[in-house]
Design a protein around this motif. Structure first.
Motif, PDB file in Angstrom:
ATOM      1  N   MET A   1       1.833  -6.395  12.769  1.00 22.14           N
ATOM      2  CA  MET A   1       1.369  -5.229  12.044  1.00 22.14           C
ATOM      3  C   MET A   1       2.182  -5.086  10.761  1.00 22.14           C
ATOM      4  N   CYS A   2       1.487  -4.944   9.655  1.00 17.24           N
ATOM      5  CA  CYS A   2       2.141  -4.807   8.349  1.00 17.24           C
ATOM      6  C   CYS A   2       2.037  -3.359   7.877  1.00 17.24           C
ATOM      7  N   ILE A   3       3.157  -2.769   7.556  1.00 16.04           N
ATOM      8  CA  ILE A   3       3.169  -1.392   7.058  1.00 16.04           C
ATOM      9  C   ILE A   3       3.341  -1.438   5.545  1.00 16.04           C
ATOM     10  N   GLN A   4       2.445  -0.773   4.841  1.00 14.41           N
ATOM     11  CA  GLN A   4       2.518  -0.746   3.385  1.00 14.41           C
ATOM     12  C   GLN A   4       3.286   0.485   2.922  1.00 14.41           C
ATOM     13  N   PRO A   5       4.244   0.296   2.014  1.00 14.76           N
ATOM     14  CA  PRO A   5       4.983   1.456   1.496  1.00 14.76           C
ATOM     15  C   PRO A   5       4.124   2.245   0.506  1.00 14.76           C
ATOM     16  N   GLN A   6       4.311   3.534   0.487  1.00 11.60           N
ATOM     17  CA  GLN A   6       3.623   4.390  -0.474  1.00 11.60           C
ATOM     18  C   GLN A   6       4.287   4.211  -1.826  1.00 11.60           C
ATOM     19  N   ILE A   7       3.486   3.962  -2.878  1.00 15.31           N
ATOM     20  CA  ILE A   7       4.071   3.717  -4.195  1.00 15.31           C
ATOM     21  C   ILE A   7       3.718   4.793  -5.222  1.00 15.31           C
TER      22      ILE A   7
END
Length: 67
Positions: A1-7
């Protein structure tokens, strides 16, 4: 599972759309509520501070890069 950071960090009732990456910069259009126009924001790198680049535009600009 890949978690994307909020940018980007829009406030309540704001929407960030049309993200584009140009070199190390990222740009996007931020609109408020149901307004038709918005502001173009830019961030020089993922950890840099975001800032308004263009105010009160109809659409996000389109960037082209040489390959």
């Amino acid at each position: 599972m890949c978690i994307q950071p909020q940018i980007t960090f829009p406030k309540k009732y704001e929407l960030d759309v049309d993200p584009q990456v140009v070199g190390s910069r990222i740009t996007w259009l931020r609109k408020k509520g149901r307004e038709l126009k918005g502001d173009v924001w830019v961030k020089d790198a993922l950890n840099d501070k975001e800032q308004v680049w263009l105010k009160n535009v109809d659409n996000a600009p389109v960037f082209f890069s040489q390959k």
